[in-house]
Scaffold this active site. Structure first.
Site, PDB file in Angstrom:
ATOM      1  CB  CYS B 129      -0.946   0.003   1.014  1.00 25.42           C
ATOM      2  SG  CYS B 129      -2.056   1.026   1.005  1.00 25.42           S
ATOM      3  N   GLY B 243      -7.539  -2.116 -13.520  1.00 25.89           N
ATOM      4  CA  GLY B 243      -8.326  -1.575 -14.719  1.00 25.89           C
ATOM      5  C   GLY B 243      -9.062  -2.596 -15.196  1.00 25.89           C
TER       6      GLY B 243
HETATM    7  C1  LIG Z   1     -10.259   3.123  -2.989  1.00 24.62           C
HETATM    8  C2  LIG Z   1      -8.935   2.361  -2.840  1.00 24.62           C
HETATM    9  C3  LIG Z   1      -8.703   0.913  -1.452  1.00 24.62           C
HETATM   10  C4  LIG Z   1      -8.049   0.113  -1.838  1.00 24.62           C
HETATM   11  N1  LIG Z   1      -7.212  -0.065  -0.705  1.00 24.62           N
HETATM   12  C5  LIG Z   1      -6.791  -1.779  -0.239  1.00 24.62           C
HETATM   13  C6  LIG Z   1      -6.530  -2.078   0.052  1.00 24.62           C
HETATM   14  O1  LIG Z   1      -6.906  -2.524   1.474  1.00 24.62           O
HETATM   15  N2  LIG Z   1      -5.854  -2.941   0.658  1.00 24.62           N
HETATM   16  C7  LIG Z   1      -5.470  -3.531  -0.752  1.00 24.62           C
HETATM   17  O2  LIG Z   1      -3.799  -4.568  -0.491  1.00 24.62           O
HETATM   18  N3  LIG Z   1      -5.261  -2.635  -2.268  1.00 24.62           N
HETATM   19  C8  LIG Z   1      -6.275  -1.871  -1.549  1.00 24.62           C
HETATM   20  N4  LIG Z   1      -6.484  -1.329  -3.007  1.00 24.62           N
HETATM   21  C9  LIG Z   1      -5.770  -1.967  -4.075  1.00 24.62           C
HETATM   22  C10 LIG Z   1      -6.372  -2.868  -4.513  1.00 24.62           C
HETATM   23  O3  LIG Z   1      -7.378  -3.765  -4.292  1.00 24.62           O
HETATM   24  C11 LIG Z   1      -6.398  -2.825  -5.965  1.00 24.62           C
HETATM   25  O4  LIG Z   1      -4.721  -3.406  -6.602  1.00 24.62           O
HETATM   26  C12 LIG Z   1      -5.646  -1.541  -7.167  1.00 24.62           C
HETATM   27  O5  LIG Z   1      -7.345  -0.909  -6.502  1.00 24.62           O
HETATM   28  C13 LIG Z   1      -5.530  -1.867  -8.826  1.00 24.62           C
HETATM   29  O6  LIG Z   1      -6.923  -2.928  -8.696  1.00 24.62           O
HETATM   30  P1  LIG Z   1      -8.357  -1.801  -9.966  1.00 24.62           P
HETATM   31  O7  LIG Z   1      -7.840  -1.119 -11.151  1.00 24.62           O
HETATM   32  O8  LIG Z   1      -9.818  -2.865 -10.541  1.00 24.62           O
HETATM   33  O9  LIG Z   1      -8.774  -1.195  -8.747  1.00 24.62           O
HETATM   34  C14 LIG Z   1      -7.539  -0.462  -2.620  1.00 24.62           C
HETATM   35  C15 LIG Z   1      -7.728   0.273  -3.929  1.00 24.62           C
HETATM   36  C16 LIG Z   1      -8.950   1.404  -4.214  1.00 24.62           C
HETATM   37  C17 LIG Z   1      -9.364   2.219  -4.988  1.00 24.62           C
END
Ligand SMILES: Cc1cc2nc3c(=O)[nH]c(=O)nc-3n(C[C@H](O)[C@H](O)[C@H](O)COP(=O)(O)O)c2cc1C
Ligand SMILES: Cc1cc2nc3c(=O)[nH]c(=O)nc-3n(C[C@H](O)[C@H](O)[C@H](O)COP(=O)(O)OP(=O)(O)OC[C@H]3O[C@@H](n4cnc5c(N)ncnc54)[C@H](O)[C@@H]3O)c2cc1C
Ligand code: FES
Lengths: 261, 302
Positions: B129, B243
């Site tokens: 993170c 994405g």
């Molecule tokens: C608002 C938000 C909160 C997130 N919180 C976490 C988290 O608590 N732990 C984690 O491993 N990833 C967290 N992520 C990352 C997502 O799990 C994911 O790896 C990342 O957003 C890429 O995927 P996406 O483009 O489909 O959102 C978070 C992402 C977003 C947008």
């Protein structure tokens, strides 16, 4: 009910420069509460996040919702181009809304500032069911003589206006209007810019009356899942177990003394 | 036709999961989608104690995506186990718990508590993170640190562990190999890409934390590339994300080498995305006469 749907624009017009007034046909109107909001989505796929917009009014047969919004950027500029009959993507109905019961039989201030005025309309309507019209004191602030929604509000209560340039009503803000008209109330319900809400919080604490304020924050999900839209709270929040509540689901309306703004 | 996928001995009914932090513990989106139809719900990062997270604004829109710096706000493992796990147990879906911490001891404490809960199928360890200053990301950006924390967690974990990798590294294969060598059962990638947005009118950062993690459709090509590279570097299964907006995107990740996929930011745009992806993958399998979903994993250019 919470649902994302493609609704239909029933009508749209420019209410004042940069301020638009859109009626949307949607079954979400059935159980919409004053102070709740919709998330509106753009057709443009580069601007993905929802735009939260308050519900301004619900029509008589609960088949349509009205939103009144200011062009603030790309998303709202796109919404302003929508014509009657076109689709509009919405998620709703969101948030807790104002609890009108707390004002039963009481003298109320409904305070709206700028683009915080619209939700006061449905609220004023709803309050007419629980308290006398003369108890409903609607104190609204604008920049200038573009006092949008004034005629609508006058149907549901006594309207007092403040303008920054002094062109209509009291010169100054809503607090100045209360003072100039020597008004008082048992409860406050408000929506507007942060400085106004802070002033109201202070006023309510001094007057020892409850104030319910509608807050704004940047949102991603609008439904309580992302923890993007929090406000600091005095007590530990029941959901988060830290001093943060979600504006989109625990709010947007909070009792002023419970939040740290 | 068989949409099942098996990761470290755990069989999922289909390869579609939720990305941690975008779906809470399923309660909120349960109003929109039938959680029974998901391969797994991956929950928001949980620590040993409650974390308040970052100041607001925590989210901002960017072209084709978003930035977030929530700062891993969470109610702590005890509340999570009393409230969120019992909620999810009502559904016929697998539960994967995402774990965060500031020190190895923090992670181990959470992992040990979760060991007593058989309803939790797997643990996803967030060492990536970008939004917390201490711990977390430091473990995910150096191969030796990643090796050490993986090895330590593996000693205490009762469930198989998924190491969630950061894209904010020079060579993703080095990180993937380190996690595998230390005993990780699976990998998930990518977490968000560190970004920044400036409001030129107010001359302020759009996110209070200044930097935020970027996610959403704009990052997909980077994510597909990294999943492909990692899949060629290690033998352990990979959960791909970054994405994904529809079934076509999900299939791209699977062809690149993912055994399962997660939907993140697009839940915010369309709360029905997860189930639409399940349906779309099924349609694709029908259209191309694919008998087993697993036949698609890594099947690009073969
Ligand atoms: C608002 C938000 C909160 C997130 N919180 C976490 C988290 O608590 N732990 C984690 O491993 N990833 C967290 N992520 C990352 C997502 O799990 C994911 O790896 C990342 O957003 C890429 O995927 P996406 O483009 O489909 O959102 C978070 C992402 C977003 C947008
Ligand atoms: C609960 C709630 C109710 C609201 N009700 C109304 C209303 O009735 N009428 C009205 O005109 N405005 C209202 N707003 C403000 C409205 O959401 C923003 O003006 C709008 O999102 C701006 O979008 P944009 O694309 O035009 O601007 P851009 O600056 O291009 O938006 C970029 C991003 O920032 C977000 N954003 C920008 N300003 C705000 C803001 N003030 N609050 C939250 N997010 C913001 C947008 O949603 C978008 O994700 C409300 C906000 C909230 C939180
Ligand atoms: S906008 Fe996601 S929790 Fe409020």
């Amino acid at each position: 009910m919470k649902q994302k749907q493609t609704a239909v624009v029933a009508s749209q017009r420019e209410l004042a420069p940069m301020i638009y007034d859109m009626w949307i046909e949607s079954d979400l109107a059935k159980d919409a509460l004053p102070g709740q909001f919709l998330c509106v989505y753009t057709r443009n796929k580069s601007t993905l996040l929802p735009r939260p917009i308050s519900i301004c009014e619900v029509n008589e047969d609960k088949s349509a919702l009205r939103i009144v919004y200011r062009i603030a950027g790309q998303g709202t500029a796109e919404f302003a181009t929508y014509k009657a009959g076109e689709p509009v993507e919405i998620l709703g109905t969101l948030g807790n809304g104002f609890n009108v019961e707390v004002a039963a039989g009481k003298k109320v201030f409904l305070m709206g500032g700028g683009i915080g005025v619209p939700p006061m309309l449905q609220l004023a309507k709803a309050l007419n069911a629980v308290t006398a019209k003369e108890n409903i004191q609607i104190v609204v602030g604008y920049r200038d003589n573009q006092t949008f929604l004034r005629e609508d509000l006058e149907k549901y209560g006594q309207v007092y206006i403040a303008t920054e340039d002094g062109s209509v009503g009291t010169k100054g803000n809503v607090m100045n209007a209360i003072e100039e008209n020597a008004l008082q109330a048992d409860v406050i319900m408000a929506c507007g810019p942060m400085p106004m809400l802070r002033a109201i919080k202070g006023y309510a604490e001094n007057a020892d009356i409850p104030a319910y304020i509608s807050l704004e924050e940047h949102m991603a999900c609008g439904v309580g899942a992302c923890l993007g839209c929090v406000v600091k709270t005095k007590e530990k929040d029941h959901h988060s177990h830290v001093n943060n509540a979600r504006i989109c689901t625990d709010g947007p309306v909070f009792e002023a003394k419970e939040v740290d703004i | 036709m068989n949409m099942q996928t098996t990761i470290a001995g755990v069989t999922f009914k289909n390869p579609v999961m939720t990305a941690s932090g975008t779906f809470g513990s399923g309660m909120e989106y349960g109003e929109f989608v039938d959680l029974n139809q998901l391969g797994a719900v991956v929950t928001k990062g949980v620590a040993n104690v409650p974390w308040p997270g970052n100041p607001t604004p925590r989210v901002a829109e960017v072209y084709g995506g978003m930035l977030n710096a929530i700062g891993l706000q969470n109610p702590g493992i005890d509340v999570f186990m009393d409230r969120d796990i019992p909620f999810l147990k009502q559904y016929d879906t697998k539960i994967i718990v995402n774990v965060c911490g500031k020190s190895v001891e923090d992670y181990v404490e959470v992992v040990e508590k979760l060991g007593d809960e058989p309803a939790v199928s797997m643990l996803e360890i967030n060492v990536s993170c970008p939004n917390v200053t201490e711990g977390a990301i430091a473990f995910g950006q150096k191969a030796d640190a990643l090796y050490n924390i993986t090895e330590e967690i593996k000693k205490h974990a009762k469930q198989p562990i998924i190491m969630k990798l950061s894209p904010n590294v020079t060579d993703i294969t080095e990180m993937a190999k380190a996690a595998e060598a230390a005993g990780a059962d699976a990998l998930s990638l990518i977490n968000t890409i560190t970004g920044m947005k400036i409001d030129i009118h107010r001359r302020k950062f759009a996110i209070a934390n200044k930097t935020g993690g970027m996610s959403g459709p704009a990052i997909k090509p980077v994510a597909v590339r990294m999943v492909y590279q990692a899949a060629h570097a290690v033998q352990i299964p990979i959960i791909g994300m970054g994405g994904i907006a529809n079934a076509e995107d999900a299939i791209e990740f699977i062809l690149a080498g993912a055994s399962a996929v997660s939907i993140g930011a697009m839940n915010f745009v369309n709360p029905y995305t997860t189930i639409e992806v399940v349906k779309g993958i099924e349609d694709y399998m029908k259209r191309y006469n694919v008998e087993n979903l697993t036949d698609l994993t890594g099947a690009v250019d073969v």
